[in-house]
Write a protein that holds these residues in place. Sequence first.
Motif, short mmCIF file in Angstrom:
data_model
loop_
_atom_site.label_atom_id
_atom_site.label_comp_id
_atom_site.label_asym_id
_atom_site.label_seq_id
_atom_site.Cartn_x
_atom_site.Cartn_y
_atom_site.Cartn_z
N LEU A 6 0.84 -1.21 0.00
CA LEU A 6 0.00 0.00 0.00
C LEU A 6 0.87 1.25 0.00
CD1 LEU A 6 -2.85 -0.97 2.51
CD2 LEU A 6 -3.12 -0.40 0.08
N PHE A 7 1.93 1.24 0.79
CA PHE A 7 2.87 2.36 0.80
C PHE A 7 3.48 2.55 -0.59
CE2 PHE A 7 7.45 3.27 0.87
CZ PHE A 7 7.43 4.58 1.30
N LEU A 8 3.91 1.45 -1.21
CA LEU A 8 4.50 1.54 -2.54
C LEU A 8 3.50 2.07 -3.56
CD1 LEU A 8 6.48 -1.83 -2.57
CD2 LEU A 8 7.48 0.46 -2.58
N SER A 9 2.22 1.65 -3.41
CA SER A 9 1.19 2.12 -4.33
C SER A 9 1.01 3.63 -4.22
CB SER A 9 -0.13 1.39 -4.04
OG SER A 9 -1.13 1.81 -4.93
N ARG A 10 1.04 4.13 -2.97
CA ARG A 10 0.91 5.59 -2.79
C ARG A 10 2.12 6.32 -3.38
NH1 ARG A 10 -1.15 3.83 2.33
NH2 ARG A 10 0.90 4.10 3.29
N GLN A 11 3.31 5.74 -3.23
CA GLN A 11 4.50 6.36 -3.80
C GLN A 11 4.45 6.34 -5.33
OE1 GLN A 11 4.88 7.58 -0.96
NE2 GLN A 11 7.11 7.50 -0.87
N SER A 41 3.84 9.05 -10.58
CA SER A 41 3.18 9.31 -11.86
C SER A 41 2.81 10.78 -12.03
CB SER A 41 1.94 8.43 -11.98
OG SER A 41 0.97 8.81 -11.02
N GLU A 42 2.63 11.47 -10.89
CA GLU A 42 2.29 12.90 -10.93
C GLU A 42 3.51 13.80 -10.89
OE1 GLU A 42 -1.83 12.04 -8.38
OE2 GLU A 42 -0.18 13.20 -7.53
N GLY A 43 4.69 13.19 -10.81
CA GLY A 43 5.92 13.97 -10.75
C GLY A 43 6.14 14.65 -9.42
N LYS A 44 5.54 14.11 -8.34
CA LYS A 44 5.64 14.74 -7.02
C LYS A 44 6.53 13.95 -6.06
CE LYS A 44 0.97 16.72 -7.36
NZ LYS A 44 -0.39 16.74 -6.75
N LEU A 45 7.07 12.85 -6.50
CA LEU A 45 7.88 12.01 -5.62
C LEU A 45 9.29 12.60 -5.49
CD1 LEU A 45 7.57 9.23 -4.12
CD2 LEU A 45 8.89 8.27 -6.01
N THR A 46 9.76 12.70 -4.27
CA THR A 46 11.11 13.22 -4.04
C THR A 46 12.13 12.09 -4.15
OG1 THR A 46 11.08 12.82 -1.65
CG2 THR A 46 10.18 14.94 -2.45
N GLY A 47 13.38 12.48 -4.26
CA GLY A 47 14.43 11.48 -4.34
C GLY A 47 14.50 10.63 -3.09
N ALA A 48 14.28 11.26 -1.92
CA ALA A 48 14.32 10.50 -0.66
C ALA A 48 13.20 9.47 -0.62
CB ALA A 48 14.20 11.47 0.52
N GLU A 49 12.01 9.84 -1.11
CA GLU A 49 10.89 8.90 -1.11
C GLU A 49 11.13 7.76 -2.10
OE1 GLU A 49 7.17 11.85 0.04
OE2 GLU A 49 7.96 11.85 -2.00
N LEU A 50 11.77 8.08 -3.22
CA LEU A 50 12.12 7.03 -4.18
C LEU A 50 13.09 6.04 -3.53
CD1 LEU A 50 11.98 5.94 -7.11
CD2 LEU A 50 14.00 7.31 -7.58
N SER A 51 14.07 6.54 -2.81
CA SER A 51 15.03 5.66 -2.14
C SER A 51 14.34 4.78 -1.11
CB SER A 51 16.11 6.50 -1.47
OG SER A 51 16.85 7.21 -2.43
N GLU A 52 13.37 5.35 -0.39
CA GLU A 52 12.64 4.56 0.61
C GLU A 52 11.84 3.45 -0.07
OE1 GLU A 52 10.08 6.85 3.08
OE2 GLU A 52 9.63 5.18 4.42
N THR A 61 23.99 12.52 -7.51
CA THR A 61 23.71 13.94 -7.73
C THR A 61 23.31 14.67 -6.45
OG1 THR A 61 21.43 13.37 -8.32
CG2 THR A 61 23.02 13.56 -10.12
N GLY A 62 22.84 13.91 -5.45
CA GLY A 62 22.49 14.51 -4.17
C GLY A 62 21.30 15.44 -4.23
N VAL A 63 20.20 15.02 -4.90
CA VAL A 63 18.99 15.86 -4.99
C VAL A 63 17.82 15.15 -4.31
CG1 VAL A 63 19.65 17.12 -7.07
CG2 VAL A 63 18.56 14.89 -7.30
N ALA A 64 18.08 14.65 -3.11
CA ALA A 64 17.10 13.81 -2.43
C ALA A 64 15.79 14.53 -2.14
CB ALA A 64 17.69 13.26 -1.14
N ASP A 65 15.84 15.85 -1.91
CA ASP A 65 14.62 16.57 -1.51
C ASP A 65 13.86 17.14 -2.69
OD1 ASP A 65 16.38 17.79 1.38
OD2 ASP A 65 15.07 16.05 1.18
N ASP A 66 14.40 17.00 -3.89
CA ASP A 66 13.73 17.53 -5.08
C ASP A 66 12.82 16.48 -5.69
OD1 ASP A 66 15.15 19.82 -4.69
OD2 ASP A 66 16.75 19.29 -6.10
N ALA A 67 11.76 16.95 -6.37
CA ALA A 67 10.87 16.03 -7.09
C ALA A 67 11.63 15.47 -8.28
CB ALA A 67 9.61 16.74 -7.55
N ILE A 68 11.35 14.19 -8.59
CA ILE A 68 12.04 13.52 -9.69
C ILE A 68 11.07 13.29 -10.84
CG2 ILE A 68 13.64 12.39 -8.11
CD1 ILE A 68 11.96 9.83 -8.57
#
Length: 558
Positions: free
Chosen positions: A26-31, A36-47, A88-95
Amino acid sequence: MSVNDVQASLVALRSKFSGRAREEILFLSRQAEKMSEGKLTGAELSEAYHVLHRLAGSAGTFGLPDLGEAARVLEKSLKPHVERLAATGVADDAIAPVEPLFLRGIEGLFGLVTDQPASVPDSQNKTVEGVDDDSHGTQVRILVCHQSADVRLSLVQGLARYGFQCLEVSLTSPDLAGVIAESSRVASVFVVGEQQLEGVASECRSQNVGGRQLPVLCLAGHDSFEKRYWAAEAGAEGFFSEPLDFPRLADSIERLVSERRYRLSGRVLIVEDDSDLAEHYRLVLESSGVEVRLVSDTRHLMQDLAEFQPDIVLMDVNLAGRSGITLARLIRFEPRWLSLPIIYLSSEDDPESQLVAMSEGADEFLSKPITDDYLVRSVLHRCHRARQLSELMNRDSLTGLLKHALVKQQVHKELASCRRLGYRSCVAMVDLDHFKQVNDTWGHGCGDRVIKALANLLKNRLRETDVIGRYGGEEFVVVLPGCDVGQAQSVIEGIGRSFSELLFFGNDEDSFSVTLSAGIAALNDFSDGDVALEAADQALYQRKSAGRNGVSVYTVPE
């Protein structure tokens, strides 16, 4: 700690892991939605990447190898993105969004989680685990290998509507051999482009163990006799050209999986007075996936036949104090066993004596000694042939579902089980909407394809314990053990939504879709199976009167 205690602890751990896995998916589905909306940050992608890594490493230990393999594939698809983000160290930016196949893969994880214990008595399997999932049976795994990303995405989306789980693979992947070996142990089919056919077919042949070679379907850009001949020579078991006819593709997949399942399984009753030899046969056959029951005391032979319902009987001609030939004649006294294949096992090698023995009620003769390999191959082949004949007698020829009389018997049988074991079950009547219009507009051949498509969808989306039958024409009966009416309604509504999304093509290539209506009744509310079926039919009529395309539940009058 006793063996039972250990088993109970393992079951509890597995159930606990399944609950945790659902939360993580469920967490992965929310991520994935945020991605898909371009709102996921690099840190969330890593998680998300680390959650997939954890699932891939632990799922197999808790009896969910399919979930672990699917998570591993998704983990690998994220790995380059995570490594690039780390550099690149852009963990807090949207990817930027990851490719769509990843998003589809996350959705497919839900169907791979089950609470089903590894070893629970059959009477305890009548539970409601999984009724809230999208898939209720052993999902068919489709391995997709094609050079075009568009075709891969189209296959994943199109086949998912039929309840198939798609897994993208590559000929250059270092894990290809492992994926094929793992998939050989579950219901799987390869769907490949013509450029990949020879390589995939060769790899499947090299991984063939005990007849478990994966079937391969070829997708080609155009159709011709020469192209089909080349595909058949390369090892394909089916051929499709663009544009893809998904109902036909899904039907071909279902046929191959069903045939392969029958080829690799069977139920064998062995009548043998040499206990050591009988045990040897049992061990050899069971190690190859065959169910075996041994009969040493022939006085219980008829009782064992009735209880075990074997596909074939293996019987020694000479038994202690008994004649196998006489026993074969005795078995044929009962009409229900006239078609049961009886195969003699004997050291008798005289052809004339063998022929005389077979004329007394048996079908074949296997001479002792027999090698383990020959025994396995002979039994699997004969079980397959026996089941094919049984299918012709008991199954609807178009859909492969139970015929009218047999599915009614199953309703009565399930009602008896509900009373004896104290659980709840439902019966549903499912009917295609405006089906006469389909036949009148597109022809009966096209109508048959619609019926087969619904049958295949039901088989892939329902559990192995559910019973499905063709009641007549475009009407089906589904028996759902361990479901209350709310759960049953949710299941059938989900199937109805998926079916309405399928596209069918007429002779002029115009497409159309079809909806379904259903009525559900709780078996436990009735004293007779026929009355329960009538109640489900009344609920279906109410749904038709209310506008079709939905599910109604029968309400017992006050």
